[in-house]
Design a protein around this motif. Structure first.
Motif, PDB file in Angstrom:
ATOM      1  N   ALA A 150      52.322  35.227  37.715  1.00 34.59           N
ATOM      2  CA  ALA A 150      52.881  35.928  36.556  1.00 34.59           C
ATOM      3  C   ALA A 150      52.074  35.626  35.297  1.00 34.59           C
ATOM      4  O   ALA A 150      51.793  36.522  34.489  1.00 34.59           O
ATOM      5  N   GLU A 151      51.696  34.362  35.129  1.00 33.14           N
ATOM      6  CA  GLU A 151      50.909  33.975  33.947  1.00 33.14           C
ATOM      7  C   GLU A 151      49.547  34.677  33.941  1.00 33.14           C
ATOM      8  O   GLU A 151      49.059  35.094  32.878  1.00 33.14           O
ATOM      9  N   CYS A 152      48.946  34.816  35.123  1.00 30.52           N
ATOM     10  CA  CYS A 152      47.668  35.548  35.225  1.00 30.52           C
ATOM     11  C   CYS A 152      47.864  37.013  34.855  1.00 30.52           C
ATOM     12  O   CYS A 152      47.046  37.602  34.139  1.00 30.52           O
ATOM     13  N   ARG A 153      48.952  37.611  35.355  1.00 27.73           N
ATOM     14  CA  ARG A 153      49.229  39.035  35.048  1.00 27.73           C
ATOM     15  C   ARG A 153      49.417  39.217  33.539  1.00 27.73           C
ATOM     16  O   ARG A 153      48.999  40.218  32.963  1.00 27.73           O
ATOM     17  N   GLU A 154      50.069  38.247  32.909  1.00 27.26           N
ATOM     18  CA  GLU A 154      50.296  38.337  31.453  1.00 27.26           C
ATOM     19  C   GLU A 154      48.967  38.288  30.694  1.00 27.26           C
ATOM     20  O   GLU A 154      48.783  38.993  29.698  1.00 27.26           O
ATOM     21  N   LYS A 155      48.052  37.441  31.186  1.00 29.05           N
ATOM     22  CA  LYS A 155      46.739  37.344  30.527  1.00 29.05           C
ATOM     23  C   LYS A 155      45.959  38.645  30.658  1.00 29.05           C
ATOM     24  O   LYS A 155      45.100  38.946  29.831  1.00 29.05           O
ATOM     25  N   CYS A 156      46.251  39.427  31.700  1.00 33.47           N
ATOM     26  CA  CYS A 156      45.589  40.737  31.894  1.00 33.47           C
ATOM     27  C   CYS A 156      46.379  41.865  31.228  1.00 33.47           C
ATOM     28  O   CYS A 156      46.041  43.029  31.383  1.00 33.47           O
ATOM     29  N   LYS A 157      47.464  41.503  30.524  1.00 38.11           N
ATOM     30  CA  LYS A 157      48.351  42.492  29.867  1.00 38.11           C
ATOM     31  C   LYS A 157      49.003  43.445  30.882  1.00 38.11           C
ATOM     32  O   LYS A 157      49.305  44.590  30.568  1.00 38.11           O
ATOM     33  N   GLU A 158      49.192  42.963  32.107  1.00 41.38           N
ATOM     34  CA  GLU A 158      49.858  43.770  33.148  1.00 41.38           C
ATOM     35  C   GLU A 158      51.353  43.434  33.118  1.00 41.38           C
ATOM     36  O   GLU A 158      51.840  42.597  33.870  1.00 41.38           O
ATOM     37  N   ALA A 212      41.157  30.821  38.768  1.00 43.97           N
ATOM     38  CA  ALA A 212      41.781  30.896  37.435  1.00 43.97           C
ATOM     39  C   ALA A 212      41.065  29.992  36.432  1.00 43.97           C
ATOM     40  O   ALA A 212      40.982  30.314  35.244  1.00 43.97           O
ATOM     41  N   ASN A 213      40.533  28.859  36.916  1.00 44.94           N
ATOM     42  CA  ASN A 213      39.879  27.892  36.024  1.00 44.94           C
ATOM     43  C   ASN A 213      38.369  28.065  35.925  1.00 44.94           C
ATOM     44  O   ASN A 213      37.709  27.318  35.207  1.00 44.94           O
ATOM     45  N   SER A 214      37.841  29.047  36.653  1.00 48.96           N
ATOM     46  CA  SER A 214      36.383  29.237  36.627  1.00 48.96           C
ATOM     47  C   SER A 214      35.958  29.855  35.303  1.00 48.96           C
ATOM     48  O   SER A 214      36.748  30.494  34.610  1.00 48.96           O
ATOM     49  N   SER A 215      34.684  29.664  34.983  1.00 51.11           N
ATOM     50  CA  SER A 215      34.197  30.211  33.709  1.00 51.11           C
ATOM     51  C   SER A 215      33.808  31.672  33.847  1.00 51.11           C
ATOM     52  O   SER A 215      33.502  32.347  32.878  1.00 51.11           O
ATOM     53  N   GLY A 216      33.823  32.175  35.083  1.00 51.79           N
ATOM     54  CA  GLY A 216      33.407  33.571  35.304  1.00 51.79           C
ATOM     55  C   GLY A 216      31.891  33.664  35.328  1.00 51.79           C
ATOM     56  O   GLY A 216      31.189  32.697  35.061  1.00 51.79           O
ATOM     57  N   GLY A 217      31.386  34.796  35.658  1.00 50.60           N
ATOM     58  CA  GLY A 217      29.919  34.954  35.729  1.00 50.60           C
ATOM     59  C   GLY A 217      29.433  35.902  34.659  1.00 50.60           C
ATOM     60  O   GLY A 217      30.176  36.342  33.800  1.00 50.60           O
ATOM     61  N   TRP A 218      28.129  36.205  34.746  1.00 44.52           N
ATOM     62  CA  TRP A 218      27.541  37.146  33.777  1.00 44.52           C
ATOM     63  C   TRP A 218      28.220  38.507  33.823  1.00 44.52           C
ATOM     64  O   TRP A 218      28.350  39.191  32.830  1.00 44.52           O
TER      65      TRP A 218
END
Length: 286
Positions: free
Chosen positions: A62-70, A17-23
């Protein structure tokens, strides 16, 4: 002692959740994956009977799902959080259920929102003993059930709210609610039989206010259903009205004992009758 599986999963989820993600990965993908991991962590904590930790993990999911608009998945995750929190953390359970309701109403799922609101009412009633909040939640749930044409469930919630209004000594509102449920019940042969009990409760609330209101309301109920005056419930209320009018505590007690021998009085009715009896005794002293 090493980390538990649940703890390991939680740390992995936090890291994701805290990672910056990749290319090649979007933030949506990152939160979807983190959400799945939080869900696994929550289930693992439940297996370990660590319910607060389980609830926290589901809340983060739940907070992650909200960030994905799920929205639907978020609602489900908040509900899972509430179920975990119910095991000893009622205030957190109510907060999680409130979040569930927000997600459900956004998705237009008012029937399910009503179910969750009813759960909140029951927590307030059984766990936190907050009658006011329980009453408000039952009424909100009832309104949503009514909107969704779930009339029987709506009426059950309005009846529960009426009981609580009476416990809070808001007798006029309680009467209004009992009459509302009785009016609905009169329209169907399946529910008609329960009307006399609603009117009995409304009658007791009216007596707690004053004899004039009780007599007027009994006349109104008789005009709505001509069979009502011949019922044991109506005869009981009329006997109580007479005892209250004359200030006769013995006659009041006699009527209660006689009714209770055939139809056992529940706690709610017993408490109401004690309040009314105390009213007669106070007046006779004055």
């Amino acid at each position: 002692m090493g980390k538990s599986e649940a703890q390991t999963l939680l740390e992995k989820a936090d890291k994701k959740a805290n990672s910056s993600g990749g290319w090649f990965s979007s933030s949506t993908t990152k939160y979807e994956e983190a959400g799945d991991m939080y869900q696994q962590a929550g289930n693992a904590f439940k297996i370990d009977k660590l319910f607060k930790e389980a609830g926290d993990a589901f809340a983060r999911e739940a907070e992650c799902r909200e960030k994905c608009k799920e929205v639907n998945e978020a609602a489900n995750a908040w509900w899972n959080a509430s179920k975990a929190y119910k095991r000893g953390y009622p205030d957190l359970a109510v907060q999680a259920l409130s979040q569930t309701i927000t997600a459900l109403t956004r998705a237009g799922r008012f029937r399910q929102a009503a179910d969750r609101e009813k759960e909140i009412a029951q927590i307030h009633l059984q766990e936190t003993n907050d009658l006011r909040k329980a009453c408000e939640s039952f009424e909100r749930a009832a309104d949503w059930y009514a909107q969704e044409d779930a009339t029987a469930t709506a009426n059950a919630c309005f009846k529960d709210a009426a009981d609580l209004h009476a416990d809070l000594e808001e007798y006029a509102i309680a009467i209004e609610r009992y009459e509302q449920v009785a009016d609905h019940s009169l329209t169907s042969n399946l529910t008609k039989y329960s009307v006399k009990d609603y009117w009995l409760k409304a009658g007791l609330c009216a007596l707690a206010l004053d004899v004039v209101t009780a007599k007027r309301n009994m006349g109104k109920y008789a005009s709505q259903d001509v069979t009502f005056p011949s019922t044991r419930e109506a005869k009981f209320i009329n006997a109580l009205v007479e005892a209250c009018e004359t200030g006769d505590v013995e006659a009041f007690t006699g009527a209660v004992v006689e009714f209770d021998q055939v139809t056992k009085l529940d706690n709610w009715k017993t408490n109401m009758l004690l309040k009314i009896k105390r009213g007669i005794q106070t007046e006779s002293i004055l």
